[in-house]
Design an enzyme around this catalytic site. Sequence first.
Site, PDB file in Angstrom:
ATOM      1  N   ASP A   8       1.117  -1.184   0.250  1.00  0.00           N
ATOM      2  CA  ASP A   8      -0.153   0.157   0.004  1.00  0.00           C
ATOM      3  C   ASP A   8       1.028   1.029   0.223  1.00  0.00           C
ATOM      4  O   ASP A   8       2.036   1.391   0.491  1.00  0.00           O
ATOM      5  CB  ASP A   8      -1.103  -0.128   1.337  1.00  0.00           C
ATOM      6  CG  ASP A   8      -1.643   1.254   1.720  1.00  0.00           C
ATOM      7  OD1 ASP A   8      -2.433   0.849   0.448  1.00  0.00           O
ATOM      8  OD2 ASP A   8      -2.159   1.617   2.303  1.00  0.00           O
ATOM      9  N   ASP A  10      -0.480   4.784   1.231  1.00  0.00           N
ATOM     10  CA  ASP A  10      -0.283   5.909   2.257  1.00  0.00           C
ATOM     11  C   ASP A  10       0.222   5.420   3.414  1.00  0.00           C
ATOM     12  O   ASP A  10      -0.948   4.292   3.681  1.00  0.00           O
ATOM     13  CB  ASP A  10      -1.605   6.381   1.684  1.00  0.00           C
ATOM     14  CG  ASP A  10      -2.432   6.769   1.026  1.00  0.00           C
ATOM     15  OD1 ASP A  10      -1.835   7.392   0.470  1.00  0.00           O
ATOM     16  OD2 ASP A  10      -3.738   6.487   0.645  1.00  0.00           O
ATOM     17  N   ASP A 114      -1.844  -0.525   6.226  1.00  0.00           N
ATOM     18  CA  ASP A 114      -1.981  -0.645   7.103  1.00  0.00           C
ATOM     19  C   ASP A 114      -3.718  -0.491   7.630  1.00  0.00           C
ATOM     20  O   ASP A 114      -3.631   0.413   8.530  1.00  0.00           O
ATOM     21  CB  ASP A 114      -1.448   1.165   7.565  1.00  0.00           C
ATOM     22  CG  ASP A 114      -2.126   2.897   6.686  1.00  0.00           C
ATOM     23  OD1 ASP A 114      -2.873   2.228   5.108  1.00  0.00           O
ATOM     24  OD2 ASP A 114      -2.165   3.682   7.444  1.00  0.00           O
TER      25      ASP A 114
END
Length: 131
Positions: A8, A10, A114
């Site tokens: 990922d 971000d 996250d």
Amino acid sequence: MKNVLYVDMDNVLVDFRSALPRLPVEKVEFHAGHLDDIPGIFSLMDPMPGAVESFRELADRFDTYILSTAPWENPSAWSDKLEWVKRYLGSPAYKRLIISHHKNLNKGHFLIDDSTNNGADRLEGSHILFG
């Protein structure tokens, strides 16, 4: 054949909060609660510490892709994310950016993310919760 790994952007590769000091306070206040809708915000972000080096190492060991989501209300986010990948990750990430609101539709062995949002918790492979 290498295992497929998705990473990922971000808060895994990209330090989302690093853009905030670069924005006018009034713009941050106006978009409170939905900061990712600020036009251009994704072009202002720094890499997370060690992220670029880690991505390069992972790309040597896995068939590695960037799997990210971009907000619908911020069209510049899509192109800003592509430019960020080109600027910081270069050739190991060439044409390996996938933007999707349904991460579980991708087939792979691992996802480093996250959060469990956008299908991250339903990916066919193992979800590695970052942070």
